[in-house]
Design an enzyme around this catalytic site. Sequence first.
Site, PDB file in Angstrom:
ATOM      1  N   SER A   1       0.874  -1.176   0.000  1.00  0.00           N
ATOM      2  CA  SER A   1       0.000   0.000   0.000  1.00  0.00           C
ATOM      3  C   SER A   1       0.912   1.228   0.000  1.00  0.00           C
ATOM      4  O   SER A   1       2.132   1.103   0.142  1.00  0.00           O
ATOM      5  CB  SER A   1      -0.896  -0.017   1.226  1.00  0.00           C
TER       6      SER A   1
ATOM      7  N   GLY B   1      -2.866   6.939  -5.489  1.00  0.00           N
ATOM      8  CA  GLY B   1      -3.711   8.138  -5.491  1.00  0.00           C
ATOM      9  C   GLY B   1      -3.130   9.213  -6.398  1.00  0.00           C
ATOM     10  O   GLY B   1      -3.858   9.845  -7.167  1.00  0.00           O
TER      11      GLY B   1
ATOM     12  N   TYR C   1      -3.957   9.493  12.714  1.00  0.00           N
ATOM     13  CA  TYR C   1      -2.770   8.631  12.758  1.00  0.00           C
ATOM     14  C   TYR C   1      -2.996   7.333  12.004  1.00  0.00           C
ATOM     15  O   TYR C   1      -2.078   6.739  11.471  1.00  0.00           O
ATOM     16  CB  TYR C   1      -2.404   8.298  14.208  1.00  0.00           C
TER      17      TYR C   1
ATOM     18  N   PRO D   1       7.872  -9.133  -7.522  1.00  0.00           N
ATOM     19  CA  PRO D   1       6.615  -8.769  -6.838  1.00  0.00           C
ATOM     20  C   PRO D   1       5.567  -8.212  -7.808  1.00  0.00           C
ATOM     21  O   PRO D   1       4.380  -8.489  -7.654  1.00  0.00           O
ATOM     22  CB  PRO D   1       7.055  -7.693  -5.831  1.00  0.00           C
TER      23      PRO D   1
ATOM     24  N   CYS E   1      -9.632  26.502  12.661  1.00  0.00           N
ATOM     25  CA  CYS E   1     -10.641  25.729  13.381  1.00  0.00           C
ATOM     26  C   CYS E   1     -10.310  25.625  14.874  1.00  0.00           C
ATOM     27  O   CYS E   1     -10.498  26.598  15.599  1.00  0.00           O
ATOM     28  CB  CYS E   1     -10.832  24.367  12.714  1.00  0.00           C
ATOM     29  N   PHE E   2      -9.765  24.500  15.344  1.00  0.00           N
ATOM     30  CA  PHE E   2      -9.365  24.406  16.753  1.00  0.00           C
ATOM     31  C   PHE E   2      -8.338  25.508  17.042  1.00  0.00           C
ATOM     32  O   PHE E   2      -8.294  26.037  18.161  1.00  0.00           O
ATOM     33  CB  PHE E   2      -8.746  23.032  17.009  1.00  0.00           C
TER      34      PHE E   2
ATOM     35  N   GLU F   1     -15.338  21.548  25.021  1.00  0.00           N
ATOM     36  CA  GLU F   1     -14.864  20.271  24.474  1.00  0.00           C
ATOM     37  C   GLU F   1     -13.822  19.660  25.416  1.00  0.00           C
ATOM     38  O   GLU F   1     -13.781  18.448  25.605  1.00  0.00           O
ATOM     39  CB  GLU F   1     -14.244  20.499  23.081  1.00  0.00           C
TER      40      GLU F   1
ATOM     41  N   HIS G   1     -12.097  25.698   7.201  1.00  0.00           N
ATOM     42  CA  HIS G   1     -10.812  25.140   6.768  1.00  0.00           C
ATOM     43  C   HIS G   1     -10.488  25.641   5.365  1.00  0.00           C
ATOM     44  O   HIS G   1     -10.927  25.027   4.385  1.00  0.00           O
ATOM     45  CB  HIS G   1     -10.889  23.617   6.734  1.00  0.00           C
TER      46      HIS G   1
ATOM     47  N   GLU H   1      -7.887  25.371   3.726  1.00  0.00           N
ATOM     48  CA  GLU H   1      -6.964  24.494   2.980  1.00  0.00           C
ATOM     49  C   GLU H   1      -7.664  23.602   1.963  1.00  0.00           C
ATOM     50  O   GLU H   1      -7.080  23.218   0.956  1.00  0.00           O
ATOM     51  CB  GLU H   1      -6.149  23.630   3.956  1.00  0.00           C
TER      52      GLU H   1
HETATM   53  N1  GLN Z   1     -12.540  20.154  17.955  1.00  0.00           N
HETATM   54  C1  GLN Z   1     -13.072  21.377  17.425  1.00  0.00           C
HETATM   55  C2  GLN Z   1     -14.549  21.267  17.106  1.00  0.00           C
HETATM   56  O1  GLN Z   1     -15.076  20.192  16.988  1.00  0.00           O
HETATM   57  C3  GLN Z   1     -12.281  21.825  16.216  1.00  0.00           C
HETATM   58  C4  GLN Z   1     -12.387  20.917  15.051  1.00  0.00           C
HETATM   59  C5  GLN Z   1     -11.327  21.127  14.012  1.00  0.00           C
HETATM   60  O2  GLN Z   1     -10.278  21.723  14.280  1.00  0.00           O
HETATM   61  N2  GLN Z   1     -11.537  20.610  12.816  1.00  0.00           N
HETATM   62  O3  GLN Z   1     -15.209  22.244  16.988  1.00  0.00           O
END
Ligand code: GLN
Length: 538
Positions: free
Chosen positions: A15, A20, A56, A193, A385-386, A409, A512, A514
């Site tokens: 893999s 991709g 991970y 292989p 985000c976070f 959270e 996000h 990105e």
């Molecule tokens: N844990 C945060 C939430 O659920 C931020 C999520 C994130 O960074 N994608 O709002």
Amino acid sequence: MGNTRYIFVTGGVLSSVGKGIVSASIGLLLASRGYSVGAIKIDPYINVDAGTMNPYAHGEVFVTEDGGETDLDIGHYERFLGINLSKKHNITTGQIYLSVIMKERRGEYLGQTVQIIPHVTDEIKSRIREVARETGVDILVIEIGGTVGDIESLPFLEASRQMRLEEGFDRTLFIHVALAPELSTTGEQKTKPVQHSVQELRRIGIQPDIIVVRTRRPLESEARRKIALYATLPESFVFNSYDVDTIYRVPLILEEQGLGNVIVRRLGLEDREPDLHEWRWFVERLTNSSKVVRIAMVGKYTRLRDSYISIVEALKHAGAHLGLRPELVWIEATDIEEGNVDVEAALSDVDGAIVLPGFGKRGVEGKINAIRVLRERRIPTLGICFGLQLTVVEAARNILGLKGAHTTEVDPTTPYPVVDLLPEQKKVDKLGGTMRLGASPVRIVEGTLAYEIYKTTLIFERHRHRYEVNNKYLDLLESAGLKVSGWSPEELVEIIEYDRSIHPFYIGTQFHPEFKSRPLKPSPIFIGLLKAAAKIPI
Ligand code: GLN
């Protein structure tokens, strides 16, 4: 039957051989010839989507416009093809079985014994065809995840074998991507292989039409000859994807070998001159820009870089656009938290920083510490985000003196819940697919840094979160110099930024950015960050 042609991409030997990227590259070569192309990723795991998986285990969860939590390969396809794909472009075993079992319960198979063939394979084929029908693309590339020989991918391979029969030989194509390892002692490229994985494919009834051999160095002619012989293919149908300096060069080396033409001819399509002009320009800029900007990447999953792959790629796109080379300095938040890394020292020679997205308690205090240093040192920073949420926590604690302020959270009993569950999240009881997901409008306030960056008052960006800045604290936060510069239609905070008297460039986004960055259309906010880091006026 529609007009779509189907290209199935399978993987052999190992893999992570770059299937991709090869699939995305094939898509680009066809799109560059003026054909409309879509791409599906099949993931043979039983999760219904990637949303419930730890980064991970599986790398980043890529979010589509329509709020799918998908495999990161969907991100590669979107970036290479410059298009948006719907969540239907990521098919998993979980989705297939879920829907077959629901149909069985509804009595749709009444009287029948429900089996892998035909019920599961029919479900797979119908999903692939549904995408073809809905999008009407000329060519659909379907990457079958996993390695040939795995138990999990068998029903998908069987479905693709049946599609050859049903769609016809000239409307389907099997491309097998397999690794030819190199012996470190002799440097010899070993083809056995690859031969065995072709045999394994044949055992289930698939004869590959084209083989793409993955190697460290360019494939030697003797190795090519052997692979062609054992795979019963002309040598001109054996291609080579060797290690290159950037994934974005892969389509160019495959084009050089004539892969685009071979595919087009084999599918009975008109041969057209590819236009890879802009792509080449991008690859040259990406690899030749020498002015380095050091960007700290503060996060929790930094040991597996794929966890943040779209952010890394977005930085590359913006860098190429500006003629800058972003050098990433990974800073593991848990190391800061556990005292293994001195955050002041770690951030002492960076030009800019990204506070990365994330979930849960571990590493949070480390991130907050890093945020304090980034704020105090006036280092250009983007919090995603976070990263935005913890920026608010840091300001509440360290500027406003709200001791114990937190996101619920991490601390559900905090006296100052500056970040709290979204109202609609309070009634959610299932974890899969229930966050605030996908693209939605963001209204940008004029006269702000956000406006300078985006140069418009309305943008659409993608989301993936459950928590949200608590509007009750907005006045207080503003008194600390942290103001809202982007709003959702429901008046939720989408963008915050420090007043420029406090910090030259500190901006946080609840969305996000990105996910929408493309090689030829970088995300404005990443351009903004790199400009600030390189001291170029915005
Ligand atoms: N844990 C945060 C939430 O659920 C931020 C999520 C994130 O960074 N994608 O709002």
